[in-house]
Enzyme design. Structure first.
Site, PDB file in Angstrom:
ATOM      1  CG  ASP A  16      -2.065   1.016   1.198  1.00 40.28           C
ATOM      2  OD1 ASP A  16      -2.419   1.836   0.215  1.00 40.28           O
ATOM      3  OD2 ASP A  16      -2.226   1.699   2.282  1.00 40.28           O
ATOM      4  CB  SER A  17       0.329   4.837  -0.652  1.00 37.10           C
ATOM      5  OG  SER A  17      -1.175   4.924   0.085  1.00 37.10           O
ATOM      6  CB  CYS A  80      -3.291   0.625  -2.509  1.00 38.64           C
ATOM      7  SG  CYS A  80      -3.589   2.405  -2.864  1.00 38.64           S
ATOM      8  CD  GLU A 158      -0.380   6.521   6.543  1.00 34.99           C
ATOM      9  OE1 GLU A 158       0.713   6.467   7.080  1.00 34.99           O
ATOM     10  OE2 GLU A 158      -0.962   5.638   5.961  1.00 34.99           O
ATOM     11  CB  CYS A 190      -9.711   4.419   0.890  1.00 36.61           C
ATOM     12  SG  CYS A 190      -8.084   4.565   1.619  1.00 36.61           S
ATOM     13  CG  HIS A 192      -5.451   4.584   4.694  1.00 35.30           C
ATOM     14  ND1 HIS A 192      -4.943   4.054   3.482  1.00 35.30           N
ATOM     15  CD2 HIS A 192      -4.355   5.228   5.318  1.00 35.30           C
ATOM     16  CE1 HIS A 192      -3.656   4.582   3.707  1.00 35.30           C
ATOM     17  NE2 HIS A 192      -3.160   5.122   4.589  1.00 35.30           N
TER      18      HIS A 192
HETATM   19  N1  DGL Z   1      -5.099   2.939   1.082  1.00 33.87           N
HETATM   20  C1  DGL Z   1      -4.981   3.619  -0.296  1.00 33.87           C
HETATM   21  C2  DGL Z   1      -6.101   3.233  -0.825  1.00 33.87           C
HETATM   22  O1  DGL Z   1      -6.834   1.982  -0.708  1.00 33.87           O
HETATM   23  C3  DGL Z   1      -4.723   4.800  -0.032  1.00 33.87           C
HETATM   24  C4  DGL Z   1      -4.802   5.746  -1.106  1.00 33.87           C
HETATM   25  C5  DGL Z   1      -3.875   6.985  -1.083  1.00 33.87           C
HETATM   26  O2  DGL Z   1      -2.354   6.765  -0.862  1.00 33.87           O
HETATM   27  O3  DGL Z   1      -4.286   7.936  -1.474  1.00 33.87           O
HETATM   28  O4  DGL Z   1      -6.652   3.851  -1.940  1.00 33.87           O
END
Ligand code: DGL
Length: 283
Positions: A16-17, A80, A158, A190, A192
């Site tokens: 993920d990011s 992600c 975050e 998302c 997160h």
């Molecule tokens: N967890 C990522 C997602 O599902 C985060 C997105 C991001 O980094 O903008 O989209």
């Protein structure tokens, strides 16, 4: 360079990011407690929702390639939504390792919604991608889909690791379109967002169904491993440290180890500013 050996015990890479993919990693660990996980967060590139598509593709492919070259994995999970909407073809062209992407769970939501009114909460990038329009057309064409692409929610989540308070009043106002549209089902588009599920439920008490992709991804991982002849469902051989490695491309967030432990994902090795030259490896 010679091809790295396949992992002896099946190992799954979750990408993920940021920390959002931990919601998916948690579900995989619940379903397959004996399978070690490697977690890669491109925190130096976070948030992906604010990056041009080409940057997301280039970074994801390069970083995942670097992990696979040193830590062979049996499956790559792009945990992600924002990356999955653009990166899967390039990733599959780069590696033979099976790749699973995460897309908003529109199909299961359409199966659950009684009043055919569904809310989609995602990043601004995900709500505008053609992939989403195709999903809606294919699985929920008879539903009203109210989309909220929240620009800050991933950053707020975050921030929880640094003990920052999530501005719940602001979030409550941002969710007003779901109340106005009287949605009975909300898709968390998302990875997160499941990390703050209790707060979301508190802010939208009228919603009957909350849908995310975690369990479906875990089932897919189990199925792919079984297809490859690896039965990993025996919970007696549970890993004491489910996260074999945790790699962040930026500095390690201070509260990360505690956050992981709280999710049942304690780890043997955390590395920040990854990848670093070999002689600088370590914490
Ligand atoms: N967890 C990522 C997602 O599902 C985060 C997105 C991001 O980094 O903008 O989209």
């Amino acid at each position: 360079m010679s091809k790295p050996q396949a992992a002896i015990h099946p190992r799954v890479l979750v990408f993920d990011s940021g920390i959002g993919g931990l919601s998916i990693a948690g579900c995989i660990h619940q379903a397959l407690p004996s399978v070690p996980l490697v977690y890669l967060a491109d925190s130096a590139g976070f948030p992906y929702g604010g990056q041009p598509e080409a940057v997301v593709v280039e970074r994801s492919v390069r970083l995942i390639g670097e992990v696979l070259a040193t830590l062979p994995c049996d499956i790559v999970v792009v945990a992600c939504n924002t990356a999955s909407t653009v990166v899967l073809p390039a990733l599959r062209a780069m590696t033979d390792t099976p790749v699973i992407g995460v897309v908003p769970a529109i199909k299961p939501a359409a199966a659950l919604s009684r009043n055919r009114r569904i809310g989609l909460l995602a990043t601004p990038a995900t709500v505008t991608r053609p992939y989403l329009a195709e999903l809606i057309e294919a699985h929920a064409s008879d539903c009203l889909i109210e989309r909220v692409g929240h620009p800050d929610l991933v950053c707020w989540i975050e921030g929880l690791m640094a003990d920052e308070k999530l501005p719940s009043k602001e979030l409550g106002s941002a969710l007003q379109p779901f109340r106005d549209a009287r949605v009975d089902t909300v898709v968390l588009g998302c990875t997160h967002y499941p990390l703050v599920m209790p707060l979301l439920k508190e802010l939208l008490p009228g919603v009957l169904h909350w849908v995310d992709s975690g369990e479906a991804i875990a089932r897919r991982v189990a199925w792919l491993l079984a297809q490859a002849g690896q039965d990993c469902s025996d919970s007696r051989s549970s890993c004491s440290q489910p996260m074999e490695r945790v790699l962040f491309t930026g500095p390690l967030p201070e509260g990360l180890a505690g956050f992981l432990a709280g999710l049942g994902l304690s780890t043997g090795q955390l590395s920040g500013n990854w990848p670093r030259p070999e002689n600088e490896q370590g914490q």
